[in-house]
Write an enzyme that holds these catalytic residues in place. Structure first.
Site, PDB file in Angstrom:
ATOM      1  CB  VAL A  43       2.107  -3.105   5.295  1.00  0.00           C
ATOM      2  CG1 VAL A  43       2.388  -2.619   6.699  1.00  0.00           C
ATOM      3  CG2 VAL A  43       0.863  -3.995   5.290  1.00  0.00           C
ATOM      4  CD  GLU A  44       2.629  -7.318   1.368  1.00  0.00           C
ATOM      5  OE1 GLU A  44       1.892  -7.505   0.379  1.00  0.00           O
ATOM      6  OE2 GLU A  44       3.023  -8.233   2.107  1.00  0.00           O
ATOM      7  N   GLY A  45       2.779  -1.264   0.042  1.00  0.00           N
ATOM      8  CA  GLY A  45       2.284  -0.225  -0.861  1.00  0.00           C
ATOM      9  C   GLY A  45       1.128   0.498  -0.225  1.00  0.00           C
TER      10      GLY A  45
END
Length: 820
Positions: A500-502
């Protein structure tokens, strides 16, 4: 005379390059050498005149901007404009979204260590400490991770309400809107403590305080949006989520196919201009429980109701969860981590224009809004969660390795286990230092897009290594799930943080150096800006200035890298009187090498570097480990340079510098042009790769530190939940540890008697009775032995279940579904 004069000119040039002096000072040095040799009989020597004309002519040329522009800068500017790809709007937005902090110094090749050490690190306020000791501690008391993950597949209603009532969702919201308005450091501390107990709870708390409606409204919302939504979000009246990712747009978020058409429609009985939305989102955290949903979509205005522009770009809208056409509520199950997460779909949903975050004026600015917020949220949420997991695993594994015995000694005494314990301790020290430094950058007003990517990637990867080592040490205790297990779910859920988040692969191979090379470099952005000027005269003048500054910068770093490599970094400056000076010197050397390699790579490959992701990743690794090493040294200094922590610092720095060297070797060994690679290696590794990983002796000391209560161990694991009030197994273990250590001598006495075959009986209790009867131990010693054994058995115990109990989650889930 020729040789001595030539060597003098070379020496003055090397000194000037090493000190990064400007052209004028270098020219004065050249002039002084020429004058000195002229006074010593050089005027009659042909070799003198040859060197004087060459060096003097070069100095004259370099100090004459008109000549430089005519013969070098002008022709190169034409080539530069052709070879440099124009930045896409998406790339430009990403570059403009952040600020440059300490990472810019690292890119300079000569970091100013005084600047780093003099930077104030704030402390938690009295109010923030009270929140940690009060509501956060109470929340941790309530959390039962086995019930959350296996039985309820959710936080229970009481926990949800406690989180809302105590405004956990409002940590970033100002007090005037009813929020807590806490610092990034406090935000980090809250998530660190919760994450060590329950990843589900930590995720639930972190998301509303990260990229989502609250932060977006706070930074870009209209006054009406702020005054209405922020108090409701702070109080938990509204539960937010934000929909960005979809089936066709994951890491490539700008390619989202979701769209909104500007049109007229009915809203609360009136005909208004609005947007008709169609979207399909997935992996949206808190979506099943959300009451307020943010959506990113491509916005179009085919009828010109908002102006002449038909394609407006990515925009962000707020949608109430009870609106017609919205399909929400079903859940994903991310690796048995049942935090609220699921798809969000919309079919022909009509909302007015004022549902756009920021109002109609912010239509088309959604990507900029998202990138700016992501750089802050990513700097805190995942690094904090990773820190909490790492610290908890370190504390628990150290205690377990001392309490658990095999072959009549603690398992932590075995060298194989020692090796894992050392990695756990050192990597935990690194993880905590990195997450703190990035949070402090946020508190200082930075938008740390590059450091946030570094922190997200490396804290998660380090936590993944830590929990894997912890599972290895725990063995069967770690793999049997149940209320007594405190590691299994954390290990199981690690890929979620990686994704997640990149996603970590994307972050390492494309973001860290991809953004850092342009944003942090002292000349690249300025050169691009100069080349883009429409006034040709102004463009050439500015480009010439930046180009020759860049050339000098590259030469300086090449010379610094070579000389520091030849001298073992000893020529580099370090903070005066600092017993960690050698680490500062090594980082300075690798900073010069990194800056030079970055320039050499960009010059050699140009735009092709975009497609050389392995090379970009290794350059990113170098920048990352320079930043990580800085964070470690800053942490040690901020904590008052405790002598007891020197071994933790030593292990962490030796490992970090070794990884720096390995990343550099990877660049050189795989350089696309082998000839250039050989030349680069001769400059940056003139004596070969000489850095080593921490040795076994140092690792043994770290293992011992992790197994023994001390101030250093407390500092290492500070901020995690250790209470045994609620039956927390880690709290029980921390209570048991000093008691079992204190019983060590009596246990050795008892074992010795058992080995001597002096004791009757087969069971432990029978042998203890025999030892008492023979007066080999006293009654007081027997009490100590019984207490230690009871505590040890409790610590190493695992759960077992009736088959129906393991099916309970499914049965209860069906019952709840039917009841609903």
């Amino acid at each position: 005379m020729f040789l001595s004069m030539l060597l003098s000119l070379i020496a003055i040039s090397l000194v000037a390059a090493f000190l990064a002096t400007n052209i004028h000072k270098w020219s004065l040095g050249i002039t002084a050498v020429i004058g000195l040799f002229a006074l010593n009989g050089g005027l009659g020597s042909l070799s003198f005149w040859l060197l004087a004309i060459i060096s003097g002519g070069l100095a004259f040329f370099l100090n004459n901007p008109a000549l430089r522009q005519q013969w070098i800068s002008g022709p190169f500017l034409k080539i530069y404009r052709k070879m440099t790809p124009e930045l896409s709007k998406t790339e430009q937005v990403a570059l403009d979204a952040g600020t440059v902090g300490w990472e810019g110094d690292l890119f300079s090749g000569n970091p100013n260590w005084s600047k780093l050490l003099d930077t104030h690190t704030p402390s938690l306020t009295t109010e923030e400490i009270a929140f940690l000791d009060g509501p956060v501690e109470e929340l941790c008391d309530m959390l039962r991770d086995w019930e959350i993950t296996h039985i309820d597949a959710d936080l229970n209603p009481e926990t949800w309400q406690f989180i809302k009532d105590n405004r956990f969702f409002g940590m970033i919201i100002p007090k005037k809107y009813g929020g807590l308005d806490y610092s990034a450091l406090a935000h980090r501390a809250v998530l660190t403590k919760i994450a060590g107990v329950s990843q589900t709870a930590s995720t639930t708390v972190s998301v509303p305080n990260s990229l989502g409606p609250a932060e977006l409204i706070l930074k870009y919302g209209t006054d009406e949006q702020k005054n209405y939504y922020l108090p409701r979000l702070a109080q938990g009246i509204e539960v937010p989520c934000f929909g960005l990712t979809g089936p066709e747009a994951g890491s490539d978020a700008t390619s989202i196919p979701d769209y909104g058409i500007v049109c007229k429609g009915k809203w609360k009985g009136k005909t208004v201009v609005g947007i008709r939305l169609n979207f399909d989102k997935r992996y949206i955290t808190l979506a099943p429980d959300a009451t307020l949903i943010g959506i990113a979509f491509q916005m179009f205005d085919p009828d010109g109701l908002m102006g002449d522009k038909q394609r407006l770009g990515i925009s962000l809208s707020l949608i109430p969860a009870d609106i017609k056409g919205l399909d929400v509520g079903r859940r994903h199950m991310p690796l048995n981590m049942p935090f609220s997460n699921g798809p969000v779909r919309g079919k022909d949903i009509f909302v007015p224009l004022d549902s756009l975050i920021g109002g109609p004026e912010m239509a088309g600015h959604g990507w900029k809004m998202l990138v700016e917020c992501l750089s802050v949220g990513r700097a805190i949420s995942l690094p904090s969660g990773s820190t909490g997991g790492a610290k908890t695993a370190a504390l628990a594994t150290g205690a377990y390795a001392r309490i658990r015995t095999q072959f009549n000694q603690p398992i932590g005494k075995f060298e194989g286990v020692e090796e894992a314990l050392a990695r756990i301790a050192g990597n935990t020290y690194i993880t905590s230092a990195l997450s703190k430094m990035t949070a402090v950058a946020v508190d200082q007003g930075e938008k740390p897009s590059v450091p946030s990517a570094i922190a997200k990637y490396h804290t998660v990867e380090l936590a993944r290594k830590i929990v894997s080592d912890a599972m290895d040490v725990h063995g069967g205790k770690g793999i049997i799930l149940g209320p007594k297990n405190y590691l299994g779910r954390g290990w199981q859920g690690m890929p979620i943080s990686v994704t997640v988040e990149g996603a970590n692969i994307l972050t390492r191979s494309m973001i860290i150096f991809g953004q850092g090379a342009i944003r942090c470099h002292p000349y690249i952005l300025k050169e691009m800006a100069a080349a883009a000027l429409t006034d040709e005269r102004a463009s050439l003048k500015d480009f010439d200035k930046q180009l020759f500054g860049h050339i000098g910068f590259t030469i300086s770093n090449a010379v610094r890298a070579l000389l520091l490599g030849l001298t073992g970094s000893r020529l580099a400056k370090a903070p005066a009187g600092n017993d960690t000076a050698r680490y500062y010197q090594h980082l300075s050397r690798y900073s010069s090498a990194f800056a030079f390699l970055a320039d050499a790579t960009l010059l050699t490959l140009g735009a092709e570097l975009k497609r050389k992701e392995r090379l970009s990743a290794r350059l990113g690794d170098m920048l990352s480990h320079l930043y990580i090493g800085s964070a470690i040294l800053k942490r040690f200094d901020d904590e008052g340079r405790p002598a007891a922590d020197l071994e933790l610092l030593q292990w962490s720095m030796e490992e970090t510098i070794f990884q720096l060297q390995q990343a550099m070797r990877g660049i050189l060994d795989n350089f696309p042009n082998p000839t250039v690679g050989i030349i680069l290696k001769a400059i940056v590794l003139p004596l070969g790769a000489r850095q080593k990983q921490p040795n076994d002796k140092l690792g043994g000391k770290l293992a011992q530190l992790l197994m023994t209560p001390s101030a250093s161990r407390t500092r290492l694991c500070r901020g995690v939940y250790t209470s045994d009030r609620s039956g927390n197994p880690i709290g029980k273990m921390e209570t048991a540890l000093p008691i079992i250590i204190a019983a060590g001598n009596v246990e050795k006495k008892f074992i010795k008697a058992s080995r001597a075959a002096k004791l009757d009986g087969y069971t432990w209790d029978e042998k203890l009775a025999s030892a008492l009867k023979q007066q080999l131990i006293s009654e007081d010693e027997a009490v100590i032995l019984r207490q230690a054994r009871e505590l040890r058995l409790e610590v190493i115990a695992v759960d077992d279940f009736d088959h129906q109990e393991l099916k309970a989650a499914k049965v209860m889930g069906l019952e709840k579904a039917n009841a609903a």
